[in-house]
Design an enzyme around this catalytic site. Structure first.
Site, PDB file in Angstrom:
ATOM      1  N   PHE A  22       0.847  -1.195   0.000  1.00 51.59           N
ATOM      2  CA  PHE A  22       0.000   0.000   0.000  1.00 51.59           C
ATOM      3  C   PHE A  22       0.886   1.250   0.000  1.00 51.59           C
ATOM      4  O   PHE A  22       1.816   1.352   0.794  1.00 51.59           O
ATOM      5  CB  PHE A  22      -0.888  -0.017   1.243  1.00 51.59           C
ATOM      6  CG  PHE A  22      -1.971   1.012   1.241  1.00 51.59           C
ATOM      7  CD1 PHE A  22      -3.142   0.807   0.518  1.00 51.59           C
ATOM      8  CD2 PHE A  22      -1.839   2.181   1.956  1.00 51.59           C
ATOM      9  CE1 PHE A  22      -4.153   1.753   0.523  1.00 51.59           C
ATOM     10  CE2 PHE A  22      -2.840   3.143   1.965  1.00 51.59           C
ATOM     11  CZ  PHE A  22      -4.002   2.932   1.248  1.00 51.59           C
TER      12      PHE A  22
ATOM     13  N   ASP B  13       2.089  -5.729   7.974  1.00 47.16           N
ATOM     14  CA  ASP B  13       0.900  -4.885   7.994  1.00 47.16           C
ATOM     15  C   ASP B  13      -0.320  -5.789   7.819  1.00 47.16           C
ATOM     16  O   ASP B  13      -0.423  -6.522   6.827  1.00 47.16           O
ATOM     17  CB  ASP B  13       0.988  -3.836   6.873  1.00 47.16           C
ATOM     18  CG  ASP B  13      -0.114  -2.796   6.989  1.00 47.16           C
ATOM     19  OD1 ASP B  13      -1.221  -3.158   7.424  1.00 47.16           O
ATOM     20  OD2 ASP B  13       0.139  -1.623   6.637  1.00 47.16           O
TER      21      ASP B  13
ATOM     22  N   TYR C 155     -10.719  -0.048  11.017  1.00 50.34           N
ATOM     23  CA  TYR C 155     -11.947   0.414  10.338  1.00 50.34           C
ATOM     24  C   TYR C 155     -12.320  -0.449   9.138  1.00 50.34           C
ATOM     25  O   TYR C 155     -13.366  -0.259   8.554  1.00 50.34           O
ATOM     26  CB  TYR C 155     -11.817   1.888   9.904  1.00 50.34           C
ATOM     27  CG  TYR C 155     -10.551   2.212   9.144  1.00 50.34           C
ATOM     28  CD1 TYR C 155     -10.428   1.936   7.790  1.00 50.34           C
ATOM     29  CD2 TYR C 155      -9.463   2.789   9.804  1.00 50.34           C
ATOM     30  CE1 TYR C 155      -9.253   2.222   7.120  1.00 50.34           C
ATOM     31  CE2 TYR C 155      -8.291   3.084   9.136  1.00 50.34           C
ATOM     32  CZ  TYR C 155      -8.193   2.795   7.797  1.00 50.34           C
ATOM     33  OH  TYR C 155      -7.033   3.061   7.134  1.00 50.34           O
ATOM     34  N   LYS C 156     -11.451  -1.401   8.760  1.00 50.21           N
ATOM     35  CA  LYS C 156     -11.765  -2.274   7.623  1.00 50.21           C
ATOM     36  C   LYS C 156     -12.556  -3.479   8.135  1.00 50.21           C
ATOM     37  O   LYS C 156     -13.688  -3.316   8.573  1.00 50.21           O
ATOM     38  CB  LYS C 156     -10.480  -2.644   6.890  1.00 50.21           C
ATOM     39  CG  LYS C 156      -9.854  -1.402   6.210  1.00 50.21           C
ATOM     40  CD  LYS C 156      -8.477  -1.634   5.615  1.00 50.21           C
ATOM     41  CE  LYS C 156      -7.962  -0.342   4.983  1.00 50.21           C
ATOM     42  NZ  LYS C 156      -6.519  -0.376   4.708  1.00 50.21           N
TER      43      LYS C 156
ATOM     44  N   ARG D 263     -13.054  -3.913  -6.900  1.00 54.34           N
ATOM     45  CA  ARG D 263     -12.707  -4.702  -5.722  1.00 54.34           C
ATOM     46  C   ARG D 263     -13.942  -4.936  -4.853  1.00 54.34           C
ATOM     47  O   ARG D 263     -14.733  -4.020  -4.633  1.00 54.34           O
ATOM     48  CB  ARG D 263     -11.634  -3.963  -4.921  1.00 54.34           C
ATOM     49  CG  ARG D 263     -11.165  -4.705  -3.696  1.00 54.34           C
ATOM     50  CD  ARG D 263     -10.060  -3.960  -2.982  1.00 54.34           C
ATOM     51  NE  ARG D 263     -10.569  -2.759  -2.308  1.00 54.34           N
ATOM     52  CZ  ARG D 263      -9.890  -2.100  -1.370  1.00 54.34           C
ATOM     53  NH1 ARG D 263      -8.676  -2.495  -1.036  1.00 54.34           N
ATOM     54  NH2 ARG D 263     -10.408  -1.023  -0.800  1.00 54.34           N
TER      55      ARG D 263
HETATM   56  C1  LIG Z   1      -5.859   0.963   4.566  1.00 53.30           C
HETATM   57  C2  LIG Z   1      -4.373   0.874   4.625  1.00 53.30           C
HETATM   58  C3  LIG Z   1      -3.613   1.937   5.152  1.00 53.30           C
HETATM   59  C4  LIG Z   1      -4.249   3.233   5.581  1.00 53.30           C
HETATM   60  O1  LIG Z   1      -3.499   3.904   6.557  1.00 53.30           O
HETATM   61  P1  LIG Z   1      -4.191   4.997   7.472  1.00 53.30           P
HETATM   62  O2  LIG Z   1      -3.079   5.655   8.172  1.00 53.30           O
HETATM   63  O3  LIG Z   1      -5.144   4.271   8.369  1.00 53.30           O
HETATM   64  O4  LIG Z   1      -4.955   5.924   6.586  1.00 53.30           O
HETATM   65  C5  LIG Z   1      -2.239   1.774   5.258  1.00 53.30           C
HETATM   66  N1  LIG Z   1      -1.642   0.628   4.852  1.00 53.30           N
HETATM   67  C6  LIG Z   1      -2.344  -0.403   4.322  1.00 53.30           C
HETATM   68  C7  LIG Z   1      -1.648  -1.651   3.898  1.00 53.30           C
HETATM   69  C8  LIG Z   1      -3.722  -0.299   4.172  1.00 53.30           C
HETATM   70  O5  LIG Z   1      -4.421  -1.286   3.618  1.00 53.30           O
END
Ligand SMILES: *Cc1c(COP(=O)(O)O)cnc(C)c1O
Length: 396
Positions: free
Chosen positions: A112, A183, A208-209, A355
C-alpha cells in the site's frame, strides 16, 4: 456456524449489498449506543475524572489485548492509537534501530503506497543512506540478503487480495538476519493470524476495515515480547513515557508495550471500537475464514459465468487470497459507479480494478448472487456508459 446472528448485530441500509468492508466496515448497532453512553455518562458527567474513573487511560492497552486475541498476540504486546500510517513509521523506525549496521528496507511493489511513503519520509529524515528496495511479491524471499535490515510486507495485497505466507517469509527474513514488520490492514478480522507462531517481530493494522470500528478508528501496533524491552520509540510522546505525570524533562520509555503510545488517545473512537470487538465474542475467526472462502468462490464463479469481459486478478486458489475479490475491467471506474448507483457497494482501485470485500459477518450467498446479477446487467448492457459515471470523486 450460523451467521444470521452476527448479521443482526449490524446496521445495513435497506436494500444495500455491502461489499466494501475491505475499506470501511458497516456500523455495529452497539456502537451507536456505546458512543452515546460515553458522551453522556463519561465525558458529559465525569469530564476529566474519566481518565481515571472510566478507564480511559488504560483503554489503549485493554483494547490492544482484545485485538491481540484475534491476531495470535499474547497479552501486553498490542497497543492502540494513532493511524496505521503512524504505526508503520513507528514499527520500521524501531526495527531499523535494532539493525544499525544494515541499510535496506525490503518490500514489494504491491504494498500500500502509504506504507512506502512513510518509510520514504523516515529514511529522508534519518539521512544515513538507507534504501527502500521494492521487488515483485513472489521475489521477496530471494531478495533477502545480508544488507536487509527490515522486511516490511502487507500480508494481504489491498488491490488484488494476494496473500503472503507469513511464517515462512518471517523465517527466511530471520535466517538472513533481518527483522519483519507485517501490515495486517486487510487481514485482521478477515482471516486467522498467528503472530506468535510465525515469530513476527512487529505488526501493525487498522480497525476500520474488517474490524468494523468506524471511519478513522484507531490503529494498533504489536511488538514481539522479546523485543519490547529493547525498542526505542522514535515517536517519543509523553504517554509512552514511564511516568507521564512526573513531567520530567527527559524521555524515558515505559517498561512495556505502552511505550508505543504517543499522545492522548481517541476515547470517543474507542467506544465504537469496543462495541465492534464485541461481535467477535460471537464467532471464531476460523469459522469466518471458512465461510468467507465459500462466499468468495461462489462470487467468482457467478461473475465469471455472467461477465466474460471481467478478468479475475485475485489469486484463484483460496489459500493464497485474503477476503477481497478483484476483477480487472477496462471500464472499471464507471462500472463501479453504476453498481453503487444500484445499491451494490464495492470500490475501484486504479487503474482498472473493481474490488469486492467479502465477509460472512453480514453477507450471505443470496447477496453475492444478486451482486453478480447486477454486475452482469451493467457490464453486458453497457449501463456504465453514462457521463455521470465517469466523474472522478476524491475517494474511489
Ligand atoms: C488501509 C491501509 C492503510 C491506511 O493507513 P491509514 O493511516 O489508516 O490511513 C495503510 N496501509 C495499508 C496496507 C492499508 O491497507
Amino acid at each position: 456456524m450460523d451467521f444470521t446472528r452476527t448479521r443482526s448485530l449490524f446496521h445495513l441500509p435497506e436494500g444495500m449489498i455491502y461489499l466494501d468492508g475491505s475499506s470501511l466496515g458497516p456500523l455495529p448497532l452497539a456502537a451507536r449506543e456505546r458512543t452515546l453512553r460515553l458522551l453522556s455518562d463519561e465525558w458529559g458527567e465525569m469530564l476529566i475524572r474519566g481518565w481515571n474513573d472510566a478507564g480511559w487511560m488504560d483503554a489503549p492497552a485493554r483494547l490492544g489485548d482484545r485485538i491481540g486475541r484475534l491476531i495470535g498476540a499474547p497479552a501486553g504486546t498490542v497497543v492502540m492509537g494513532d493511524t496505521l500510517s503512524i504505526k508503520v513509521y513507528q514499527a520500521v523506525a524501531a526495527a531499523l534501530e535494532m539493525r544499525p549496521e544494515r541499510r535496506v528496507i525490503l518490500s514489494d511493489h504491491g504494498n500500500f503506497p502509504s506504507d512506502l511513503y512513510m518509510v520514504d519520509g523516515l529514511l529522508r529524515s534519518l539521512f544515513r543512506g538507507h534504501e527502500l528496495r521494492l521487488v515483485a511479491p513472489e521475489e521477496v524471499a530471494s531478495a533477502l540478503d545480508e544488507h536487509v535490515a527490515v522486511l516490511m510486507l502487507t500480508e494481504v495485497d489491498y488491490r488484488t487480495g494476494r496473500k503472503h505466507d507469513m511464517a515462512p517469509l518471517t523465517e527466511a527474513a530471520h535466517a538472513a538476519g533481518a527483522l519483519t514488520v507485517w501490515d495486517l490492514a486487510h487481514s485482521a478480522g478477515a482471516l486467522p493470524i498467528d503472530l506468535s507462531g510465525a515469530g513476527a517481530d512487529f505488526a501493525v493494522g487498522c480497525t476500520y476495515k474488517f474490524l468494523n470500528a468506524g471511519p478513522g478508528a484507531p490503529a494498533f501496533i504489536y511488538v514481539a515480547p522479546e523485543h519490547i524491552g529493547h525498542v526505542r520509540p522514535a515517536l517519543s510522546g509523553w504517554l509512552g513515557h514511564e511516568a507521564p505525570f512526573a513531567f520530567d524533562l527527559d524521555y524515558r520509555s515505559g517498561p512495556g508495550i505502552e511505550r508505543m503510545r504517543v499522545g492522548t488517545p481517541p476515547i470517543i473512537a474507542f467506544a465504537a471500537l469496543e462495541a465492534a470487538l464485541d461481535v467477535w465474542d460471537e464467532v471464531s475467526i476460523s469459522d469466518v475464514r471458512v465461510r468467507s472462502i465459500e462466499l468468495a468462490e461462489l462470487f467468482i464463479a457467478e461473475v465469471e459465468k455472467r461477465c466474460p469481459a471481467l478478468e479475475l486478478v485475485s489469486p484463484r486458489s483460496a489459500e493464497n487470497r485474503g477476503s477481497q475479490v478483484s476483477f480487472r475491467f477496462e471500464h472499471a471506474y464507471p462500472a463501479m459507479q453504476a453498481l453503487i448507483d444500484r445499491g451494490v457497494i464495492g470500490d475501484f482501485r486504479a487503474p482498472d480494478v473493481m474490488r469486492f470485500g467479502i465477509t460472512p459477518l453480514y453477507l450471505d450467498a443470496g447477496d453475492l448472487v444478486r451482486a453478480a446479477e447486477t454486475l452482469e446487467e451493467i457490464v453486458n448492457g453497457r449501463l456504465w456508459d453514462r457521463p455521470r459515471y465517469r466523474e472522478r470523486r476524491a475517494v474511489t
